[in-house]
Design an enzyme around this catalytic site. Structure first.
Site, PDB file in Angstrom:
ATOM      1  N   CYS A 149       0.825  -1.216   0.000  1.00 33.01           N
ATOM      2  CA  CYS A 149       0.000   0.000   0.000  1.00 33.01           C
ATOM      3  C   CYS A 149       0.863   1.271   0.000  1.00 33.01           C
ATOM      4  O   CYS A 149       0.667   2.171  -0.829  1.00 33.01           O
ATOM      5  CB  CYS A 149      -0.968  -0.019   1.177  1.00 33.01           C
ATOM      6  SG  CYS A 149      -0.206  -0.448   2.757  1.00 33.01           S
TER       7      CYS A 149
HETATM    8  N1  LIG Z   1      -4.468  -4.245   5.101  1.00 31.20           N
HETATM    9  C1  LIG Z   1      -3.933  -3.521   4.110  1.00 31.20           C
HETATM   10  O1  LIG Z   1      -4.169  -2.302   3.995  1.00 31.20           O
HETATM   11  C2  LIG Z   1      -3.051  -4.212   3.096  1.00 31.20           C
HETATM   12  C3  LIG Z   1      -2.691  -3.502   1.942  1.00 31.20           C
HETATM   13  C4  LIG Z   1      -1.882  -4.127   0.978  1.00 31.20           C
HETATM   14  C5  LIG Z   1      -1.451  -5.420   1.203  1.00 31.20           C
HETATM   15  N2  LIG Z   1      -1.781  -6.075   2.346  1.00 31.20           N
HETATM   16  C6  LIG Z   1      -1.299  -7.451   2.528  1.00 31.20           C
HETATM   17  O2  LIG Z   1      -2.386  -8.328   2.275  1.00 31.20           O
HETATM   18  C7  LIG Z   1      -2.269  -9.487   3.090  1.00 31.20           C
HETATM   19  C8  LIG Z   1      -3.564  -9.667   3.878  1.00 31.20           C
HETATM   20  O3  LIG Z   1      -3.712  -8.518   4.699  1.00 31.20           O
HETATM   21  P1  LIG Z   1      -5.037  -8.229   5.490  1.00 31.20           P
HETATM   22  O4  LIG Z   1      -4.943  -6.847   5.994  1.00 31.20           O
HETATM   23  O5  LIG Z   1      -6.219  -8.632   4.688  1.00 31.20           O
HETATM   24  O6  LIG Z   1      -4.862  -9.267   6.702  1.00 31.20           O
HETATM   25  P2  LIG Z   1      -5.977  -9.768   7.737  1.00 31.20           P
HETATM   26  O7  LIG Z   1      -7.093  -8.800   7.815  1.00 31.20           O
HETATM   27  O8  LIG Z   1      -5.237 -10.088   8.993  1.00 31.20           O
HETATM   28  O9  LIG Z   1      -6.523 -11.102   7.068  1.00 31.20           O
HETATM   29  C9  LIG Z   1      -5.717 -12.197   6.780  1.00 31.20           C
HETATM   30  C10 LIG Z   1      -6.585 -13.443   6.805  1.00 31.20           C
HETATM   31  O10 LIG Z   1      -5.753 -14.549   6.530  1.00 31.20           O
HETATM   32  C11 LIG Z   1      -6.258 -15.688   7.215  1.00 31.20           C
HETATM   33  N3  LIG Z   1      -5.133 -16.448   7.769  1.00 31.20           N
HETATM   34  C12 LIG Z   1      -4.721 -17.636   7.328  1.00 31.20           C
HETATM   35  N4  LIG Z   1      -3.641 -18.041   7.990  1.00 31.20           N
HETATM   36  C13 LIG Z   1      -3.359 -17.096   8.896  1.00 31.20           C
HETATM   37  C14 LIG Z   1      -2.348 -16.947   9.862  1.00 31.20           C
HETATM   38  N5  LIG Z   1      -1.399 -17.865  10.028  1.00 31.20           N
HETATM   39  N6  LIG Z   1      -2.367 -15.822  10.631  1.00 31.20           N
HETATM   40  C15 LIG Z   1      -3.310 -14.888  10.462  1.00 31.20           C
HETATM   41  N7  LIG Z   1      -4.286 -14.980   9.524  1.00 31.20           N
HETATM   42  C16 LIG Z   1      -4.302 -16.075   8.761  1.00 31.20           C
HETATM   43  C17 LIG Z   1      -7.177 -15.205   8.300  1.00 31.20           C
HETATM   44  O11 LIG Z   1      -8.479 -15.730   8.036  1.00 31.20           O
HETATM   45  P3  LIG Z   1      -8.826 -17.267   8.362  1.00 31.20           P
HETATM   46  O12 LIG Z   1      -8.091 -17.640   9.613  1.00 31.20           O
HETATM   47  O13 LIG Z   1     -10.285 -17.267   8.532  1.00 31.20           O
HETATM   48  O14 LIG Z   1      -8.359 -18.066   7.183  1.00 31.20           O
HETATM   49  C18 LIG Z   1      -7.211 -13.696   8.164  1.00 31.20           C
HETATM   50  O15 LIG Z   1      -8.521 -13.158   8.211  1.00 31.20           O
HETATM   51  C19 LIG Z   1      -1.064  -9.266   4.008  1.00 31.20           C
HETATM   52  O16 LIG Z   1       0.025  -9.984   3.510  1.00 31.20           O
HETATM   53  C20 LIG Z   1      -0.823  -7.772   3.937  1.00 31.20           C
HETATM   54  O17 LIG Z   1       0.546  -7.441   4.093  1.00 31.20           O
HETATM   55  C21 LIG Z   1      -2.593  -5.502   3.295  1.00 31.20           C
END
Ligand SMILES: NC(=O)c1ccc[n+]([C@@H]2O[C@H](COP(=O)([O-])OP(=O)(O)OC[C@H]3O[C@@H](n4cnc5c(N)ncnc54)[C@H](OP(=O)(O)O)[C@@H]3O)[C@@H](O)[C@H]2O)c1
Length: 333
Positions: A149
């Protein structure tokens, strides 16, 4: 070129996963066939959000595990998992994979050890992935690394200017809302720590610094700050231009973009206008006191900074209209 593409979302219950789900359901040429969540597997989509599967809208299927969603054979698999978990995935044999995490943005496994804090479990395969930021590095191939981001905002601001600025002493000051840290709670993200506060974090060690440097061709000083807002991100970039013409370079570069707007002289980017959208705003100012130029980019970290950009990359790969399924205007407040 096919007219429709099937989609699986791995990690659909997280912030970027749910945002991707929203774009896919709004997209006339994407058919959602699988949503993965280990915590919600077996439950209906409404367990994530009761607004899903309303009458008249496209329907989302029952959640399956992330491994099952990865293996379901979709034309497009969006991977929305934490970095280290995404690094371990074995890409499916067919279709396009677009990874929203940072796990495949670098060829060099050493970057993961130094900047991400883990040894990449599939280091030998990093060269199969290609980084794609549509306005600067269009997508190609089948394994796509979607940008970070902060890197998106900094590169949109500085990428078209890289050959015209002094590469020494470029500073990127980043500010992001709380959703940038993901959904999993931790003490530093409690309301008591975040509200009515602005905190610099990972100063000098944030993993988006090498990503920005890799695509500008020179190093930058990058300092991120956490804002007490839910979403939205600003990158304020300080450069020495060595001459005029930077505004014209930006305007020419983004003249045909459906997503990026270079604001008229004097106007400032505003989180309120980009929040809940996949759009980006850029503004450029000459510093009245020094020889520096200041270039500011605003995006929504979950929109152009993540899910919107991932769908934009998919559109370009499949020959769909570049902005199909994207949100390009939002509400002002
Ligand atoms: N947030 C942002 O603004 C943003 C922007 C650009 C890129 N990203 C990248 O996109 C990716 C996802 O980010 P996010 O913000 O969507 O993350 P998030 O809200 O924490 O969601 C990640 C999801 O992955 C699943 N998961 C599976 N294995 C996991 C583990 N070992 N630990 C934690 N969660 C696990 C979880 O759902 P279940 O357990 O139900 O499977 C969780 O809801 C990351 O790599 C982040 O760096 C994020």
């Amino acid at each position: 070129m096919q007219n429709m593409a099937s989609v699986s979302i791995v990690g659909a219950a997280g912030y970027t996963g749910q945002e991707t789900l929203d774009r896919v359901l709004a997209h006339p040429q994407l058919e959602l066939v699988a949503i993965g969540s280990d915590s919600l597997a077996g439950q209906p989509a409404t367990a994530l959000d009761p607004r899903l599967n309303r009458n008249g809208g496209k329907r989302a299927p029952i959640f399956i595990t992330n491994d099952a969603a990865l293996a379901c054979g979709a034309d497009i698999t969006f991977v929305c998992l934490p970095n280290e978990r995404a690094a371990a995935i074995e890409p499916p044999a067919r279709g396009v994979v677009i990874d929203l995490s940072g796990a495949h943005r670098f060829d060099d496994a050493e970057v993961y050890r130094r900047w991400y804090g883990f040894d990449h479990p599939r280091a030998g395969e990093l060269g199969r992935w290609s980084y794609a930021l549509p306005e600067l590095v269009p997508p190609h191939g089948t394994l796509i690394a979607n940008p970070g981001c902060y890197a998106t905002a900094a590169l949109l601001a500085l990428g078209p200017l890289a050959g015209a600025i002094d590469p020494a002493g470029v500073v990127v000051d980043g500010k992001s809302g709380m959703t940038g840290a993901g959904k999993v709670p931790r003490p530093s993200m409690h309301a008591g720590a975040v509200l009515e506060n602005i905190s610099p974090y990972k100063v000098g060690v944030h993993q988006h610094a090498p990503e920005i440097a890799a695509h500008l061709g020179f190093d930058v000083t990058f300092v991120p700050h956490l804002l007490p807002v839910r979403r939205g991100l600003l990158a304020t970039c300080y450069v020495r231009s060595g001459g005029a013409g930077l505004r014209a370079l930006l305007e020419a570069h983004y003249a045909d973009s459906p997503v990026v707007t270079v604001l008229p002289e004097g106007a400032t980017p505003d989180l309120s206008r980009v929040r809940h959208t996949d759009a980006a705003e850029i503004a450029l100012f000459d510093d009245g006191f020094t020889d520096r130029t200041i270039v500011i980019c605003a995006v929504d970290n979950l929109g152009k900074g993540a899910a919107g950009q991932a769908v934009q990359n998919a559109n370009l790969l499949f020959g769909f209209p570049e902005a199909a399924g994207l949100r390009l205007s939002g509400v002002l407040v």
